[in-house]
Design a protein around this motif. Structure first.
Motif, PDB file in Angstrom:
ATOM      1  N   VAL A 473       0.826  -1.204   0.000  1.00 36.97           N
ATOM      2  CA  VAL A 473       0.000   0.000   0.000  1.00 36.97           C
ATOM      3  C   VAL A 473       0.863   1.257   0.000  1.00 36.97           C
ATOM      4  CG1 VAL A 473      -0.207   0.121   2.530  1.00 36.97           C
ATOM      5  CG2 VAL A 473      -1.992   1.122   1.097  1.00 36.97           C
ATOM      6  N   GLU A 474       2.015   1.212   0.675  1.00 41.15           N
ATOM      7  CA  GLU A 474       2.907   2.371   0.705  1.00 41.15           C
ATOM      8  C   GLU A 474       3.733   2.455  -0.568  1.00 41.15           C
ATOM      9  OE1 GLU A 474       4.792   5.835   2.285  1.00 41.15           O
ATOM     10  OE2 GLU A 474       2.918   4.778   2.724  1.00 41.15           O
ATOM     11  N   VAL A 475       4.150   1.306  -1.078  1.00 39.92           N
ATOM     12  CA  VAL A 475       4.921   1.290  -2.323  1.00 39.92           C
ATOM     13  C   VAL A 475       4.094   1.882  -3.463  1.00 39.92           C
ATOM     14  CG1 VAL A 475       6.044  -0.199  -4.027  1.00 39.92           C
ATOM     15  CG2 VAL A 475       6.293  -0.692  -1.583  1.00 39.92           C
ATOM     16  N   THR A 476       2.814   1.543  -3.492  1.00 38.35           N
ATOM     17  CA  THR A 476       1.926   2.043  -4.543  1.00 38.35           C
ATOM     18  C   THR A 476       1.652   3.533  -4.393  1.00 38.35           C
ATOM     19  OG1 THR A 476       0.846  -0.119  -4.714  1.00 38.35           O
ATOM     20  CG2 THR A 476      -0.351   1.775  -5.598  1.00 38.35           C
ATOM     21  N   ALA A 477       1.497   3.984  -3.159  1.00 40.77           N
ATOM     22  CA  ALA A 477       1.086   5.370  -2.923  1.00 40.77           C
ATOM     23  C   ALA A 477       2.241   6.357  -2.948  1.00 40.77           C
ATOM     24  CB  ALA A 477       0.365   5.467  -1.580  1.00 40.77           C
ATOM     25  N   ASN A 478       3.450   5.900  -2.644  1.00 45.99           N
ATOM     26  CA  ASN A 478       4.591   6.807  -2.490  1.00 45.99           C
ATOM     27  C   ASN A 478       5.630   6.512  -3.561  1.00 45.99           C
ATOM     28  OD1 ASN A 478       6.800   8.325  -1.670  1.00 45.99           O
ATOM     29  ND2 ASN A 478       6.590   7.806   0.497  1.00 45.99           N
ATOM     30  N   GLU A 479       5.821   7.439  -4.477  1.00 48.44           N
ATOM     31  CA  GLU A 479       6.736   7.214  -5.594  1.00 48.44           C
ATOM     32  C   GLU A 479       8.197   7.187  -5.155  1.00 48.44           C
ATOM     33  OE1 GLU A 479       7.157  11.817  -7.236  1.00 48.44           O
ATOM     34  OE2 GLU A 479       5.643  10.481  -8.105  1.00 48.44           O
ATOM     35  N   ASN A 480       8.478   7.589  -3.923  1.00 50.00           N
ATOM     36  CA  ASN A 480       9.852   7.549  -3.421  1.00 50.00           C
ATOM     37  C   ASN A 480      10.221   6.215  -2.787  1.00 50.00           C
ATOM     38  OD1 ASN A 480      10.764  10.147  -4.123  1.00 50.00           O
ATOM     39  ND2 ASN A 480       9.671  11.049  -2.389  1.00 50.00           N
ATOM     40  N   ILE A 481       9.291   5.279  -2.765  1.00 45.10           N
ATOM     41  CA  ILE A 481       9.556   3.988  -2.129  1.00 45.10           C
ATOM     42  C   ILE A 481       9.538   2.878  -3.166  1.00 45.10           C
ATOM     43  CG2 ILE A 481       8.671   2.269  -0.504  1.00 45.10           C
ATOM     44  CD1 ILE A 481       7.819   4.446   1.310  1.00 45.10           C
ATOM     45  N   GLU A 482      10.596   2.103  -3.173  1.00 49.20           N
ATOM     46  CA  GLU A 482      10.695   0.948  -4.052  1.00 49.20           C
ATOM     47  C   GLU A 482      10.287  -0.313  -3.293  1.00 49.20           C
ATOM     48  OE1 GLU A 482      11.477   1.025  -7.247  1.00 49.20           O
ATOM     49  OE2 GLU A 482      11.804   3.202  -7.233  1.00 49.20           O
ATOM     50  N   PRO A 483       9.789  -1.322  -3.994  1.00 44.12           N
ATOM     51  CA  PRO A 483       9.465  -2.585  -3.315  1.00 44.12           C
ATOM     52  C   PRO A 483      10.701  -3.166  -2.631  1.00 44.12           C
ATOM     53  CG  PRO A 483       8.577  -2.549  -5.551  1.00 44.12           C
ATOM     54  CD  PRO A 483       9.475  -1.358  -5.433  1.00 44.12           C
ATOM     55  N   THR A 484      10.506  -3.767  -1.476  1.00 42.88           N
ATOM     56  CA  THR A 484      11.608  -4.406  -0.755  1.00 42.88           C
ATOM     57  C   THR A 484      11.906  -5.742  -1.416  1.00 42.88           C
ATOM     58  OG1 THR A 484      10.801  -3.392   1.286  1.00 42.88           O
ATOM     59  CG2 THR A 484      12.438  -5.141   1.502  1.00 42.88           C
ATOM     60  N   THR A 485      13.063  -5.852  -2.024  1.00 47.83           N
ATOM     61  CA  THR A 485      13.402  -7.080  -2.756  1.00 47.83           C
ATOM     62  C   THR A 485      14.418  -7.943  -2.022  1.00 47.83           C
ATOM     63  OG1 THR A 485      15.092  -5.862  -4.000  1.00 47.83           O
ATOM     64  CG2 THR A 485      12.901  -6.040  -4.991  1.00 47.83           C
ATOM     65  N   ASP A 486      15.186  -7.351  -1.127  1.00 48.12           N
ATOM     66  CA  ASP A 486      16.228  -8.099  -0.427  1.00 48.12           C
ATOM     67  C   ASP A 486      15.952  -8.098   1.071  1.00 48.12           C
ATOM     68  OD1 ASP A 486      18.471  -9.393   0.423  1.00 48.12           O
ATOM     69  OD2 ASP A 486      19.874  -7.759  -0.040  1.00 48.12           O
ATOM     70  N   LEU A 487      15.316  -9.167   1.540  1.00 47.08           N
ATOM     71  CA  LEU A 487      15.005  -9.256   2.965  1.00 47.08           C
ATOM     72  C   LEU A 487      16.187  -9.767   3.780  1.00 47.08           C
ATOM     73  CD1 LEU A 487      11.333 -10.601   2.952  1.00 47.08           C
ATOM     74  CD2 LEU A 487      12.163  -8.253   3.065  1.00 47.08           C
ATOM     75  N   THR A 488      17.291 -10.092   3.111  1.00 44.76           N
ATOM     76  CA  THR A 488      18.491 -10.485   3.853  1.00 44.76           C
ATOM     77  C   THR A 488      19.288  -9.262   4.299  1.00 44.76           C
ATOM     78  OG1 THR A 488      19.870 -10.663   1.866  1.00 44.76           O
ATOM     79  CG2 THR A 488      18.638 -12.631   2.535  1.00 44.76           C
ATOM     80  N   ALA A 489      18.997  -8.096   3.703  1.00 41.80           N
ATOM     81  CA  ALA A 489      19.665  -6.864   4.133  1.00 41.80           C
ATOM     82  C   ALA A 489      19.265  -6.557   5.573  1.00 41.80           C
ATOM     83  CB  ALA A 489      19.274  -5.714   3.212  1.00 41.80           C
ATOM     84  N   LYS A 490      20.215  -6.061   6.351  1.00 45.20           N
ATOM     85  CA  LYS A 490      19.990  -5.874   7.780  1.00 45.20           C
ATOM     86  C   LYS A 490      19.716  -4.416   8.125  1.00 45.20           C
ATOM     87  CE  LYS A 490      22.943  -9.778   9.125  1.00 45.20           C
ATOM     88  NZ  LYS A 490      24.078 -10.216   9.982  1.00 45.20           N
ATOM     89  N   VAL A 491      18.997  -4.214   9.234  1.00 43.27           N
ATOM     90  CA  VAL A 491      18.827  -2.864   9.755  1.00 43.27           C
ATOM     91  C   VAL A 491      20.170  -2.410  10.319  1.00 43.27           C
ATOM     92  CG1 VAL A 491      16.391  -3.241  10.241  1.00 43.27           C
ATOM     93  CG2 VAL A 491      18.073  -3.679  12.032  1.00 43.27           C
ATOM     94  N   PHE A 492      20.329  -1.117  10.524  1.00 46.84           N
ATOM     95  CA  PHE A 492      21.660  -0.563  10.765  1.00 46.84           C
ATOM     96  C   PHE A 492      22.330  -1.097  12.022  1.00 46.84           C
ATOM     97  CE2 PHE A 492      19.429   2.169  13.691  1.00 46.84           C
ATOM     98  CZ  PHE A 492      20.383   2.608  14.598  1.00 46.84           C
ATOM     99  N   TRP A 493      21.548  -1.440  13.065  1.00 46.09           N
ATOM    100  CA  TRP A 493      22.170  -1.882  14.320  1.00 46.09           C
ATOM    101  C   TRP A 493      22.480  -3.376  14.340  1.00 46.09           C
ATOM    102  CZ3 TRP A 493      18.819  -5.524  15.721  1.00 46.09           C
ATOM    103  CH2 TRP A 493      17.452  -5.310  15.582  1.00 46.09           C
ATOM    104  N   ASP A 494      22.058  -4.094  13.313  1.00 44.24           N
ATOM    105  CA  ASP A 494      22.228  -5.547  13.275  1.00 44.24           C
ATOM    106  C   ASP A 494      23.570  -5.890  12.639  1.00 44.24           C
ATOM    107  OD1 ASP A 494      22.069  -8.268  13.124  1.00 44.24           O
ATOM    108  OD2 ASP A 494      20.373  -8.331  11.726  1.00 44.24           O
ATOM    109  N   LEU A 495      24.613  -5.917  13.451  1.00 46.96           N
ATOM    110  CA  LEU A 495      25.955  -6.256  12.974  1.00 46.96           C
ATOM    111  C   LEU A 495      26.364  -7.652  13.417  1.00 46.96           C
ATOM    112  CD1 LEU A 495      27.801  -2.854  13.613  1.00 46.96           C
ATOM    113  CD2 LEU A 495      26.568  -3.629  11.575  1.00 46.96           C
ATOM    114  N   ASN A 496      25.403  -8.434  13.853  1.00 52.81           N
ATOM    115  CA  ASN A 496      25.693  -9.786  14.338  1.00 52.81           C
ATOM    116  C   ASN A 496      26.025 -10.725  13.175  1.00 52.81           C
ATOM    117  OD1 ASN A 496      25.717 -11.989  16.248  1.00 52.81           O
ATOM    118  ND2 ASN A 496      23.740 -12.584  15.370  1.00 52.81           N
TER     119      ASN A 496
END
Length: 496
Positions: A473-496
């Motif tokens: 719903v956000e990807v469709t409504a907001n042209e600045n957001i691309e679909p999330t294609t890589d769920l293996t990418a980590k959030v910034f604090w996840d350096l484990n």
């Protein structure tokens, strides 16, 4: 939440109704400028609406997704790891278009009118919401969100976190200031208690700094020690940042998982074989608080992702218990689920608790060398969990069982030969204690790798998600957001 200050979820519905009435007369007001009618909902109306919005969003699909990722329980929408976020489209909209928009209005009105306590509480809750969004999704709209920008840009999570902490500090300053209007009973969390909001704000910062300990251990250590030295943190269950649902079904005010597993004709969630095995093997005294057997033949058997339940077993299999969803305590009555049993849905959503704080301190003391004895803090955290669960249920926990369990936990801790092994003991215990808030355990799992041994789904539709996809719903409504294609990418604090 302080029980004596508990206010009903019906205020949320009432607030929405009041806002609807304001909106319905807006066109009339544009033509007839009548000073006897308000063109904008007041903060006392907006606050419970905003609180109800984000609590419902986080405690339903978003908590179910998080809990499934760490196998607190299994929800079929997320159990094969291949979800695209569509299941929480509504929750995303409720957070951004509902809660965060309401809080933006509250802050503007409060600052304009000198209602600093409303501004402070709104800023702190806004900070909490964004901390959850960053933890789960990584990079999200922040700096341009809830303003005039139709397509707000995405900000990096690493840049949002410091701004969240600054926002918390602003909120604390506001709460310590003179306010023209006191927080009222419309505050569904703390009933207008300013001191409780300040304690919650400091504990939120404690949680966030510990979350970032792998990014900058020196900064995290210094900040955590400063917070501990100040001491103004959540210090008892009565100060917990917790939302209490009600028994009302018209309008609906019951815990989302009570609605799904007790009041529904077909049960939505399954018990997790991993969680059940973990608790039964350790003779965990919380087992009959967390889970309920519907008949004498319904052994506590869980499923793995993708297995689902056996058709027609809704009145046979074990389900969520009294804590935290407000079902029934398993006293051996073996009654088939229905909405008149137990607490009838008057459950809680535990967002930040005293138990959580103690586990955070134990981890920080062990891994960062902050003040406190990690072993003693671990012991206090487990005992706090026992007390919170039994206290909520109103059913005393067996003293012999809790003593034996604690002895075994400390024996395992003392037998550990490295800090990593000791950390495993702490996070494994925290994992069980956080049942009801899978968001926290999902964060811990990614940051520490514990608990180990999660069962793989029967069928994997993708790799393990290190973050959640932005919903369609956000990807469709907001042209600045691309679909999330890589769920293996980590959030910034996840350096484990």
């Amino acid at each position: 939440m302080k029980t004596i200050k508990n206010t009903s979820y019906r205020y949320y519905v009432a607030a929405l109704m009041m806002m609807m009435s304001v909106t319905s007369c807006q066109e009339f007001l544009d033509i007839n400028d009548d000073p006897n009618f308000a063109a904008q909902a007041s903060n006392v109306q907006l606050m419970p609406a905003a609180q109800g919005s984000y609590v419902l969003a986080l405690s339903s699909m978003i908590e179910r997704a998080s809990a499934t990722m760490v196998q607190h329980y299994i929800n079929g929408r997320f159990d094969n790891w291949g979800f695209n976020g569509s299941s929480y489209d509504n929750q995303w909209q409720t957070i951004y278009a509902g809660a965060l928009t309401d809080f933006a209005v509250i802050i503007d009105q409060a600052e304009a009118n000198g209602e600093l306590h409303y501004a402070g509480a709104a800023k702190i809750q806004k900070a909490y919401i964004y901390s959850v969004l960053v933890d789960l999704f990584g990079d999200v709209p922040f700096s341009e969100a809830n303003g005039s920008e139709i397509n707000p840009k995405v900000d990096m999570g690493s840049e949002i976190y410091p701004q969240i902490i600054a926002l918390i500090d602003e909120g604390i300053t506001d709460l310590n200031g003179e306010s023209t209007v006191a927080l009222s009973s419309g505050d569904l969390i703390y009933g207008g208690d300013v001191a409780d909001w300040i304690r919650m704000a400091n504990t939120l910062k404690l949680k966030m700094y510990n979350q970032m300990r792998l990014v900058n251990s020196s900064t995290a250590s210094t900040a955590i020690d400063a917070l501990l030295s100040e001491g103004n943190l959540i210090s008892s269950a009565s100060e917990n940042f917790t939302f209490r649902f009600t028994t009302s079904n018209a309008p609906e005010g019951r815990h989302p998982n009570f609605q799904a597993d007790w009041a529904a004709g077909s049960l939505e969630n399954n018990l997790s074989s991993f969680m059940i095995s973990k608790m039964t093997t350790s003779s965990d005294p919380r087992l009959r608080y967390y889970f309920y057997r519907q008949n004498s033949g319904s052994a506590l058997l869980g499923v793995n992702g993708g297995e689902g339940s056996t058709p027609g077993d809704d009145n046979v299999r074990a389900i969520h218990g009294i804590y935290p969803v407000g079902g029934a305590f398993d006293d051996g009555s073996f009654l088939i689920h229905n909405e008149t049993l137990g607490l009838q849905g008057a459950g809680i959503f535990p967002m930040i608790t005293y138990t959580n704080r103690l586990f955070i301190e134990a981890e920080a003391a062990l891994m960062l060398g902050t003040s406190g004895d990690p072993r003693a803090l671990l012991q206090a955290a487990v005992n706090s969990s026992f007390a919170e669960v039994a206290g909520f249920a109103g059913v005393a926990m067996d003293a012999t069982a809790t003593s034996t369990y604690m002895t075994n936990v400390l024996t395992a801790y003392d037998a550990s030969t490295t800090d990593e092994e000791r950390l495993a003991v702490i996070i494994n215990e925290k994992y069980v204690a956080m049942f009801g808030n899978g968001i926290e355990s999902y964060n811990d799992y990614r940051r520490t790798g514990y608990p180990t041994g999660l069962n793989l789904p029967v069928v994997q539709n993708g790799p393990y998600p290190n973050k959640f996809p932005i919903p369609p719903v956000e990807v469709t409504a907001n042209e600045n957001i691309e679909p999330t294609t890589d769920l293996t990418a980590k959030v910034f604090w996840d350096l484990n």
